[in-house]
Design a protein around this motif. Structure first.
Motif, PDB file in Angstrom:
ATOM      1  N   CYS A   7       0.845  -1.190   0.000  1.00 41.27           N
ATOM      2  CA  CYS A   7       0.000   0.000   0.000  1.00 41.27           C
ATOM      3  C   CYS A   7       0.884   1.244   0.000  1.00 41.27           C
ATOM      4  O   CYS A   7       1.832   1.345   0.780  1.00 41.27           O
ATOM      5  CB  CYS A   7      -0.912  -0.014   1.225  1.00 41.27           C
ATOM      6  N   GLY A   8       0.564   2.187  -0.867  1.00 40.82           N
ATOM      7  CA  GLY A   8       1.339   3.426  -0.937  1.00 40.82           C
ATOM      8  C   GLY A   8       1.066   4.364   0.218  1.00 40.82           C
ATOM      9  O   GLY A   8       1.791   5.347   0.396  1.00 40.82           O
ATOM     10  N   ASN A   9       0.056   4.062   1.019  1.00 43.18           N
ATOM     11  CA  ASN A   9      -0.268   4.909   2.163  1.00 43.18           C
ATOM     12  C   ASN A   9       0.302   4.371   3.468  1.00 43.18           C
ATOM     13  O   ASN A   9       0.884   5.123   4.252  1.00 43.18           O
ATOM     14  CB  ASN A   9      -1.784   5.060   2.293  1.00 43.18           C
ATOM     15  N   CYS A  10       0.170   3.052   3.694  1.00 37.88           N
ATOM     16  CA  CYS A  10       0.585   2.492   4.991  1.00 37.88           C
ATOM     17  C   CYS A  10       1.598   1.357   4.871  1.00 37.88           C
ATOM     18  O   CYS A  10       1.998   0.779   5.879  1.00 37.88           O
ATOM     19  CB  CYS A  10      -0.644   2.009   5.765  1.00 37.88           C
ATOM     20  N   ASN A  11       2.002   0.996   3.641  1.00 38.56           N
ATOM     21  CA  ASN A  11       2.982  -0.063   3.366  1.00 38.56           C
ATOM     22  C   ASN A  11       2.489  -1.464   3.723  1.00 38.56           C
ATOM     23  O   ASN A  11       3.281  -2.403   3.787  1.00 38.56           O
ATOM     24  CB  ASN A  11       4.311   0.213   4.098  1.00 38.56           C
ATOM     25  N   HIS A  12       1.193  -1.616   3.953  1.00 35.27           N
ATOM     26  CA  HIS A  12       0.641  -2.946   4.206  1.00 35.27           C
ATOM     27  C   HIS A  12       0.737  -3.771   2.926  1.00 35.27           C
ATOM     28  O   HIS A  12       0.555  -3.244   1.831  1.00 35.27           O
ATOM     29  CB  HIS A  12      -0.836  -2.817   4.635  1.00 35.27           C
ATOM     30  N   PRO A  13       1.044  -5.080   3.027  1.00 33.60           N
ATOM     31  CA  PRO A  13       1.147  -5.900   1.815  1.00 33.60           C
ATOM     32  C   PRO A  13      -0.201  -6.043   1.105  1.00 33.60           C
ATOM     33  O   PRO A  13      -1.250  -6.114   1.747  1.00 33.60           O
ATOM     34  CB  PRO A  13       1.643  -7.252   2.345  1.00 33.60           C
ATOM     35  N   LEU A  14      -0.123  -6.072  -0.216  1.00 31.25           N
ATOM     36  CA  LEU A  14      -1.323  -6.190  -1.039  1.00 31.25           C
ATOM     37  C   LEU A  14      -1.175  -7.345  -2.010  1.00 31.25           C
ATOM     38  O   LEU A  14      -0.093  -7.597  -2.536  1.00 31.25           O
ATOM     39  CB  LEU A  14      -1.549  -4.908  -1.851  1.00 31.25           C
ATOM     40  N   CYS A  66      -6.940  -1.543   0.412  1.00 37.33           N
ATOM     41  CA  CYS A  66      -6.004  -1.978   1.441  1.00 37.33           C
ATOM     42  C   CYS A  66      -6.802  -2.401   2.673  1.00 37.33           C
ATOM     43  O   CYS A  66      -7.588  -1.615   3.209  1.00 37.33           O
ATOM     44  CB  CYS A  66      -5.037  -0.854   1.795  1.00 37.33           C
ATOM     45  N   GLU A  67      -6.618  -3.614   3.120  1.00 37.45           N
ATOM     46  CA  GLU A  67      -7.375  -4.127   4.259  1.00 37.45           C
ATOM     47  C   GLU A  67      -6.922  -3.514   5.574  1.00 37.45           C
ATOM     48  O   GLU A  67      -7.589  -3.678   6.597  1.00 37.45           O
ATOM     49  CB  GLU A  67      -7.246  -5.656   4.310  1.00 37.45           C
ATOM     50  N   ASN A  68      -5.805  -2.795   5.545  1.00 36.32           N
ATOM     51  CA  ASN A  68      -5.294  -2.181   6.782  1.00 36.32           C
ATOM     52  C   ASN A  68      -5.784  -0.746   6.961  1.00 36.32           C
ATOM     53  O   ASN A  68      -6.339  -0.392   8.008  1.00 36.32           O
ATOM     54  CB  ASN A  68      -3.768  -2.213   6.788  1.00 36.32           C
ATOM     55  N   CYS A  69      -5.608   0.090   5.911  1.00 38.66           N
ATOM     56  CA  CYS A  69      -5.951   1.510   6.052  1.00 38.66           C
ATOM     57  C   CYS A  69      -7.206   1.915   5.286  1.00 38.66           C
ATOM     58  O   CYS A  69      -7.703   3.031   5.466  1.00 38.66           O
ATOM     59  CB  CYS A  69      -4.776   2.386   5.626  1.00 38.66           C
ATOM     60  N   GLY A  70      -7.702   1.028   4.424  1.00 37.94           N
ATOM     61  CA  GLY A  70      -8.926   1.330   3.701  1.00 37.94           C
ATOM     62  C   GLY A  70      -8.756   2.127   2.433  1.00 37.94           C
ATOM     63  O   GLY A  70      -9.753   2.434   1.751  1.00 37.94           O
ATOM     64  N   HIS A  71      -7.524   2.481   2.076  1.00 40.11           N
ATOM     65  CA  HIS A  71      -7.322   3.210   0.824  1.00 40.11           C
ATOM     66  C   HIS A  71      -7.609   2.296  -0.370  1.00 40.11           C
ATOM     67  O   HIS A  71      -7.331   1.103  -0.330  1.00 40.11           O
ATOM     68  CB  HIS A  71      -5.888   3.740   0.741  1.00 40.11           C
ATOM     69  N   ASP A  77      -6.826   7.739  -1.806  1.00 42.76           N
ATOM     70  CA  ASP A  77      -7.697   8.037  -0.666  1.00 42.76           C
ATOM     71  C   ASP A  77      -9.141   7.752  -1.081  1.00 42.76           C
ATOM     72  O   ASP A  77      -9.705   8.458  -1.922  1.00 42.76           O
ATOM     73  CB  ASP A  77      -7.517   9.500  -0.261  1.00 42.76           C
ATOM     74  N   SER A  78      -9.738   6.741  -0.501  1.00 38.97           N
ATOM     75  CA  SER A  78     -11.080   6.326  -0.914  1.00 38.97           C
ATOM     76  C   SER A  78     -12.160   7.323  -0.520  1.00 38.97           C
ATOM     77  O   SER A  78     -13.285   7.251  -1.022  1.00 38.97           O
ATOM     78  CB  SER A  78     -11.416   4.951  -0.329  1.00 38.97           C
ATOM     79  N   SER A  79     -11.831   8.261   0.359  1.00 39.34           N
ATOM     80  CA  SER A  79     -12.827   9.258   0.765  1.00 39.34           C
ATOM     81  C   SER A  79     -12.905  10.424  -0.217  1.00 39.34           C
ATOM     82  O   SER A  79     -13.804  11.259  -0.140  1.00 39.34           O
ATOM     83  CB  SER A  79     -12.498   9.799   2.161  1.00 39.34           C
ATOM     84  N   SER A  80     -11.938  10.473  -1.154  1.00 37.92           N
ATOM     85  CA  SER A  80     -11.909  11.569  -2.117  1.00 37.92           C
ATOM     86  C   SER A  80     -12.777  11.247  -3.326  1.00 37.92           C
ATOM     87  O   SER A  80     -12.950  10.081  -3.704  1.00 37.92           O
ATOM     88  CB  SER A  80     -10.463  11.829  -2.565  1.00 37.92           C
ATOM     89  N   SER A  81     -13.293  12.276  -3.956  1.00 33.31           N
ATOM     90  CA  SER A  81     -14.132  12.088  -5.139  1.00 33.31           C
ATOM     91  C   SER A  81     -13.307  11.880  -6.404  1.00 33.31           C
ATOM     92  O   SER A  81     -13.839  11.510  -7.447  1.00 33.31           O
ATOM     93  CB  SER A  81     -15.045  13.305  -5.334  1.00 33.31           C
ATOM     94  N   VAL A  82     -12.004  12.109  -6.343  1.00 35.48           N
ATOM     95  CA  VAL A  82     -11.113  11.879  -7.473  1.00 35.48           C
ATOM     96  C   VAL A  82     -10.024  10.905  -7.066  1.00 35.48           C
ATOM     97  O   VAL A  82      -9.676  10.797  -5.889  1.00 35.48           O
ATOM     98  CB  VAL A  82     -10.477  13.201  -7.976  1.00 35.48           C
ATOM     99  N   MET A  83      -9.481  10.169  -8.054  1.00 33.86           N
ATOM    100  CA  MET A  83      -8.456   9.168  -7.778  1.00 33.86           C
ATOM    101  C   MET A  83      -7.067   9.781  -7.966  1.00 33.86           C
ATOM    102  O   MET A  83      -6.474   9.703  -9.041  1.00 33.86           O
ATOM    103  CB  MET A  83      -8.640   7.953  -8.695  1.00 33.86           C
ATOM    104  N   ILE A  84      -6.559  10.407  -6.927  1.00 34.96           N
ATOM    105  CA  ILE A  84      -5.214  10.980  -6.938  1.00 34.96           C
ATOM    106  C   ILE A  84      -4.292  10.001  -6.221  1.00 34.96           C
ATOM    107  O   ILE A  84      -4.517   9.674  -5.050  1.00 34.96           O
ATOM    108  CB  ILE A  84      -5.177  12.357  -6.246  1.00 34.96           C
ATOM    109  N   SER A  85      -3.252   9.534  -6.906  1.00 30.98           N
ATOM    110  CA  SER A  85      -2.369   8.540  -6.304  1.00 30.98           C
ATOM    111  C   SER A  85      -1.667   9.095  -5.077  1.00 30.98           C
ATOM    112  O   SER A  85      -1.249  10.255  -5.048  1.00 30.98           O
ATOM    113  CB  SER A  85      -1.338   8.041  -7.323  1.00 30.98           C
ATOM    114  N   ASP A  86      -1.547   8.261  -4.038  1.00 32.19           N
ATOM    115  CA  ASP A  86      -0.978   8.691  -2.768  1.00 32.19           C
ATOM    116  C   ASP A  86       0.443   9.224  -2.916  1.00 32.19           C
ATOM    117  O   ASP A  86       0.807  10.227  -2.293  1.00 32.19           O
ATOM    118  CB  ASP A  86      -0.978   7.524  -1.767  1.00 32.19           C
ATOM    119  N   ARG A  87       1.257   8.575  -3.715  1.00 24.42           N
ATOM    120  CA  ARG A  87       2.671   8.935  -3.779  1.00 24.42           C
ATOM    121  C   ARG A  87       2.999   9.905  -4.910  1.00 24.42           C
ATOM    122  O   ARG A  87       3.841  10.781  -4.764  1.00 24.42           O
ATOM    123  CB  ARG A  87       3.518   7.667  -3.918  1.00 24.42           C
TER     124      ARG A  87
END
Length: 347
Positions: free
Chosen positions: A6-13, A20-25, A40-50
């Motif tokens: 995961c690009g947000n929390c580094n949880h394996p995918l 992501c089952e850890n942070c929900g992104h 960020d799944s709460s956003s209305s647009v798909m902007i990559s985390d990194r």
């Protein structure tokens, strides 16, 4: 298959994850550099985390069968894997939908692998030289069969029924029968025509190793189903079916080549090491290389054998059939080396 994070929390995918089952992104696979992007799944647009670039999902994300992403500005609606679908089943049938979903999982893994090798995958819908997939419910037409013809790979939907597939496996006395195995086998026929048939020197070497494909395919199959494989088949072939005709020998060997490459690549990204507490050198290995850039195919085999023995042993401990229930004899190694050398030029 490589390991994703995961690009947000580094949880394996997993490759198939869309969240992501850890942070929900939200997450999605980008094919051009084989990376899993997260959003960020709460956003209305798909902007990559990194990278902070806007993306969109492949249109088949709406059906829950694809998690690949395209740049927002792309004119394409489907990812490189879904663009190859020519026929999909009637999705109003719930059973059809679940079977198609299983087929898509296998097909996406196949396309990942073929693209990593560096093979061109033009769509049949835009080029006569292209490739496409027909996923078909047989219905009342007895003439429709799983197979390949002129770039069209047909897979009967019933192959995605795990119970029926196991029944067929037992009926045909096969040690292994999976969706990814079917797809790898059938796409092998497509690439034989492009990588072997059209190159005289390669075709001549093929005939020396696999035999002369000009012998009657129909008669060869009829003889195989009437008489079966020769008793010494395991000396030179990966499976009984491979003995039926040089085309099938190629397709079976091609499929197992892809099996081995995927197994070793996955082990490489997990940095696996097999070091049993026995003084047996041929059971020891450390997967220290990506097989797709390794020129020495024998080194890949030497790594795969102890690796598969270890994984098979774990499966047996759990009462599960072997992951790889095959013996790679020297005759098969020679055939796989031939395939490996052809594909090295594509990378």
């Amino acid at each position: 298959m490589k390991v994703f994070q995961c690009g947000n929390c580094n949880h394996p995918l997993y490759f198939e994850n869309n969240v992501c089952e850890n942070c929900g992104h939200s997450c999605g696979y980008r094919e051009n550099d084989r990376k899993m992007l997260t959003f960020d799944s709460s956003s209305s647009v798909m902007i990559s985390d990194r990278e902070k670039i806007e993306y969109k999902y492949c249109k088949n994300k709406a059906h829950g069968v694809c998690n690949w992403v395209l740049e927002k500005t792309s004119k394409k609606e489907y990812c490189p894997a879904c663009q190859l679908n020519r026929t999909i089943p009637n999705l109003s049938d719930k059973e059809n939908f679940l079977k198609w979903k299983n087929l898509e999982v296998a097909k996406h893994r196949l396309i990942y692998q073929l693209l990593k090798i560096g093979l061109d995958l033009p769509s049949k819908m835009s080029s006569d030289e292209g490739l496409c997939f027909d996923f078909i419910a047989k219905g009342g037409n007895p003439n429709i069969m799983t197979g390949h013809a002129n770039g069209v790979i047909t897979i009967l939907l019933r192959e995605a029924d795990s119970v029926l597939r196991e029944q067929i496996r037992k009926q045909l006395q096969e040690p292994y029968r999976t969706l990814i195995g079917h797809l790898r086998h059938e796409v092998g026929h497509y690439f034989w025509e492009r990588l072997v048939l059209r190159k005289k020197n390669v075709l001549a070497e093929f005939r020396e190793i696999f035999g002369d494909e000009r012998v009657s395919y129909t008669e060869a199959l009829r003889s195989y189903y009437a008489k079966g494989a020769p008793q010494d088949w395991s000396d030179s072939y990966i499976s009984k079916y491979a003995t039926s005709h040089p085309w099938e020998d190629w397709a079976e060997t091609w499929a197992h080549y892809l099996h081995i490459m995927d197994m070793v690549e996955t082990a490489h990204f997990f940095r696996l090491k097999v070091n049993p507490n026995k003084n047996t050198k041929n059971l020891k290995t450390r997967v220290s290389f990506d097989p797709y850039i390794k020129e020495d195919f024998q080194a890949i085999v030497n790594t795969c054998v102890p690796l598969s023995f270890a994984v098979n042993s774990i499966n047996r401990a759990m009462g599960i059939p072997d992951v790889y229930p095959f013996v790679i004899n020297m005759g098969v190694v020679k055939k796989m080396k031939f395939i490996h050398n052809i594909l090295l030029s594509k990378r």
